[in-house]
Write a protein that holds these residues in place. Structure first.
Motif, PDB file in Angstrom:
ATOM      1  N   LEU A   1       1.411-106.391 -46.039  1.00  0.00           N
ATOM      2  CA  LEU A   1       1.005-105.232 -46.836  1.00  0.00           C
ATOM      3  C   LEU A   1      -0.036-105.592 -47.896  1.00  0.00           C
ATOM      4  O   LEU A   1      -0.712-104.715 -48.420  1.00  0.00           O
ATOM      5  CB  LEU A   1       2.217-104.596 -47.530  1.00  0.00           C
ATOM      6  CG  LEU A   1       3.111-103.700 -46.704  1.00  0.00           C
ATOM      7  CD1 LEU A   1       4.354-103.316 -47.501  1.00  0.00           C
ATOM      8  CD2 LEU A   1       2.367-102.461 -46.232  1.00  0.00           C
ATOM      9  N   LYS A   2      -0.187-106.866 -48.224  1.00  0.00           N
ATOM     10  CA  LYS A   2      -1.111-107.282 -49.286  1.00  0.00           C
ATOM     11  C   LYS A   2      -2.538-106.817 -49.016  1.00  0.00           C
ATOM     12  O   LYS A   2      -3.167-106.230 -49.895  1.00  0.00           O
ATOM     13  CB  LYS A   2      -1.046-108.808 -49.474  1.00  0.00           C
ATOM     14  CG  LYS A   2      -1.988-109.341 -50.524  1.00  0.00           C
ATOM     15  CD  LYS A   2      -1.613-108.926 -51.926  1.00  0.00           C
ATOM     16  CE  LYS A   2      -2.486-109.639 -52.939  1.00  0.00           C
ATOM     17  NZ  LYS A   2      -2.635-108.913 -54.172  1.00  0.00           N
ATOM     18  N   PRO A   3      -3.087-107.023 -47.828  1.00  0.00           N
ATOM     19  CA  PRO A   3      -4.445-106.506 -47.588  1.00  0.00           C
ATOM     20  C   PRO A   3      -4.504-104.980 -47.695  1.00  0.00           C
ATOM     21  O   PRO A   3      -5.515-104.430 -48.134  1.00  0.00           O
ATOM     22  CB  PRO A   3      -4.782-106.963 -46.165  1.00  0.00           C
ATOM     23  CG  PRO A   3      -3.834-108.058 -45.863  1.00  0.00           C
ATOM     24  CD  PRO A   3      -2.614-107.816 -46.701  1.00  0.00           C
ATOM     25  N   TYR A   4      -3.441-104.300 -47.325  1.00  0.00           N
ATOM     26  CA  TYR A   4      -3.408-102.850 -47.427  1.00  0.00           C
ATOM     27  C   TYR A   4      -3.457-102.422 -48.893  1.00  0.00           C
ATOM     28  O   TYR A   4      -4.119-101.438 -49.235  1.00  0.00           O
ATOM     29  CB  TYR A   4      -2.175-102.278 -46.725  1.00  0.00           C
ATOM     30  CG  TYR A   4      -2.198-100.777 -46.657  1.00  0.00           C
ATOM     31  CD1 TYR A   4      -3.106-100.113 -45.843  1.00  0.00           C
ATOM     32  CD2 TYR A   4      -1.332-100.012 -47.431  1.00  0.00           C
ATOM     33  CE1 TYR A   4      -3.159 -98.725 -45.806  1.00  0.00           C
ATOM     34  CE2 TYR A   4      -1.372 -98.633 -47.391  1.00  0.00           C
ATOM     35  CZ  TYR A   4      -2.282 -97.996 -46.582  1.00  0.00           C
ATOM     36  OH  TYR A   4      -2.333 -96.629 -46.546  1.00  0.00           O
ATOM     37  N   LEU A   5      -2.769-103.153 -49.760  1.00  0.00           N
ATOM     38  CA  LEU A   5      -2.808-102.875 -51.195  1.00  0.00           C
ATOM     39  C   LEU A   5      -4.248-102.914 -51.689  1.00  0.00           C
ATOM     40  O   LEU A   5      -4.692-102.012 -52.409  1.00  0.00           O
ATOM     41  CB  LEU A   5      -1.948-103.888 -51.959  1.00  0.00           C
ATOM     42  CG  LEU A   5      -2.011-103.830 -53.482  1.00  0.00           C
ATOM     43  CD1 LEU A   5      -1.246-102.628 -54.007  1.00  0.00           C
ATOM     44  CD2 LEU A   5      -1.450-105.098 -54.089  1.00  0.00           C
ATOM     45  N   GLU A   6      -4.985-103.939 -51.296  1.00  0.00           N
ATOM     46  CA  GLU A   6      -6.396-104.064 -51.694  1.00  0.00           C
ATOM     47  C   GLU A   6      -7.209-102.897 -51.135  1.00  0.00           C
ATOM     48  O   GLU A   6      -8.074-102.350 -51.818  1.00  0.00           O
ATOM     49  CB  GLU A   6      -6.977-105.389 -51.201  1.00  0.00           C
ATOM     50  CG  GLU A   6      -6.296-106.622 -51.740  1.00  0.00           C
ATOM     51  CD  GLU A   6      -6.471-106.832 -53.235  1.00  0.00           C
ATOM     52  OE1 GLU A   6      -7.430-106.271 -53.813  1.00  0.00           O
ATOM     53  OE2 GLU A   6      -5.654-107.554 -53.828  1.00  0.00           O
ATOM     54  N   GLU A   7      -6.913-102.528 -49.910  1.00  0.00           N
ATOM     55  CA  GLU A   7      -7.649-101.470 -49.221  1.00  0.00           C
ATOM     56  C   GLU A   7      -7.475-100.104 -49.887  1.00  0.00           C
ATOM     57  O   GLU A   7      -8.424 -99.322 -49.964  1.00  0.00           O
ATOM     58  CB  GLU A   7      -7.160-101.414 -47.766  1.00  0.00           C
ATOM     59  CG  GLU A   7      -7.808-100.401 -46.888  1.00  0.00           C
ATOM     60  CD  GLU A   7      -7.177-100.407 -45.503  1.00  0.00           C
ATOM     61  OE1 GLU A   7      -7.010 -99.312 -44.942  1.00  0.00           O
ATOM     62  OE2 GLU A   7      -6.848-101.511 -44.995  1.00  0.00           O
ATOM     63  N   VAL A   8      -6.284 -99.801 -50.385  1.00  0.00           N
ATOM     64  CA  VAL A   8      -6.010 -98.461 -50.925  1.00  0.00           C
ATOM     65  C   VAL A   8      -6.073 -98.375 -52.446  1.00  0.00           C
ATOM     66  O   VAL A   8      -5.875 -97.301 -53.001  1.00  0.00           O
ATOM     67  CB  VAL A   8      -4.645 -97.912 -50.432  1.00  0.00           C
ATOM     68  CG1 VAL A   8      -4.644 -97.738 -48.932  1.00  0.00           C
ATOM     69  CG2 VAL A   8      -3.498 -98.758 -50.920  1.00  0.00           C
ATOM     70  N   LEU A   9      -6.367 -99.468 -53.109  1.00  0.00           N
ATOM     71  CA  LEU A   9      -6.391 -99.471 -54.574  1.00  0.00           C
ATOM     72  C   LEU A   9      -7.349 -98.420 -55.127  1.00  0.00           C
ATOM     73  O   LEU A   9      -6.984 -97.655 -56.026  1.00  0.00           O
ATOM     74  CB  LEU A   9      -6.757-100.867 -55.101  1.00  0.00           C
ATOM     75  CG  LEU A   9      -6.761-101.037 -56.616  1.00  0.00           C
ATOM     76  CD1 LEU A   9      -5.378-100.800 -57.202  1.00  0.00           C
ATOM     77  CD2 LEU A   9      -7.254-102.427 -56.995  1.00  0.00           C
ATOM     78  N   VAL A  10      -8.551 -98.331 -54.581  1.00  0.00           N
ATOM     79  CA  VAL A  10      -9.549 -97.377 -55.082  1.00  0.00           C
ATOM     80  C   VAL A  10      -9.091 -95.945 -54.854  1.00  0.00           C
ATOM     81  O   VAL A  10      -9.178 -95.098 -55.751  1.00  0.00           O
ATOM     82  CB  VAL A  10     -10.923 -97.644 -54.419  1.00  0.00           C
ATOM     83  CG1 VAL A  10     -11.909 -96.530 -54.727  1.00  0.00           C
ATOM     84  CG2 VAL A  10     -11.467 -98.984 -54.871  1.00  0.00           C
ATOM     85  N   GLU A  11      -8.577 -95.666 -53.671  1.00  0.00           N
ATOM     86  CA  GLU A  11      -8.089 -94.318 -53.361  1.00  0.00           C
ATOM     87  C   GLU A  11      -6.908 -93.939 -54.254  1.00  0.00           C
ATOM     88  O   GLU A  11      -6.836 -92.823 -54.777  1.00  0.00           O
ATOM     89  CB  GLU A  11      -7.681 -94.249 -51.889  1.00  0.00           C
ATOM     90  CG  GLU A  11      -7.157 -92.911 -51.455  1.00  0.00           C
ATOM     91  CD  GLU A  11      -6.700 -92.918 -50.000  1.00  0.00           C
ATOM     92  OE1 GLU A  11      -5.805 -92.118 -49.688  1.00  0.00           O
ATOM     93  OE2 GLU A  11      -7.218 -93.706 -49.194  1.00  0.00           O
TER      94      GLU A  11
END
Length: 160
Positions: free
Chosen positions: A102-112
């Motif tokens: 999930l860590k890369p997903y956290l980075e991916e959705v931070l802006v949204e």
């Protein structure tokens, strides 16, 4: 063509979800693969992944929301805001421990998630959404850091 067995499996799934789960687990345990409701089982497993991602997003929005409120309304700071930040950080850290992917997903959705949090912060504080920077001011490291709370902004930067 739908067989009677497929119909019964779907009926159980639709009418008694818990019993469907118990029956599916029993069949898997005894390796009775020919009688597994594969279509619904696959759908449920896929939904579990979506649910984990939605939970991460929800917790992230709550943290970002309270960080924004903390930073932009210093006079309104409360133990409940800080407690919420602590609780939702704990939830995310636990989720990342259980599912490191999930860590890369956290980075991916931070802006949204930041955009959602800014909108929510505007609604909760009465401050214009333009009060909050368009770009996320916090890194994922900040978001998860137990010791991180943003500094106050100078009064001239805080609009009423």
């Amino acid at each position: 063509m739908t067989t009677q067995l497929e119909f019964e499996r779907q009926k159980l799934y639709d009418t008694d979800y818990l019993r469907w789960i118990e029956t599916t687990v029993e069949k898997l345990q005894v390796r009775d693969y020919s009688n597994i409701d594969w279509e619904n089982l696959i759908a449920e497993i896929e939904d579990m992944g979506r649910s984990e991602r939605r939970s991460l997003e929800s917790n992230l929005v709550v943290i970002l929301l309270h960080l924004l409120k903390w930073q932009f309304q210093p006079a309104q700071r409360s133990g409940s805001w800080k407690g919420s930040i602590v609780e939702h950080r704990r939830r995310i850290r636990k989720a990342l421990k259980d599912s490191p992917s999930l860590k890369p997903y956290l980075e991916e959705v931070l802006v949204e998630c930041y955009a959602d949090a800014a909108e929510q912060a505007s609604a909760e504080t009465g401050l214009s959404v333009e009060t909050f920077p368009q770009l996320c001011m916090y890194t994922s490291v900040d978001v998860l850091d137990s010791d991180f709370l943003p500094d106050c902004l100078p009064d001239e930067m805080i609009q009423g």
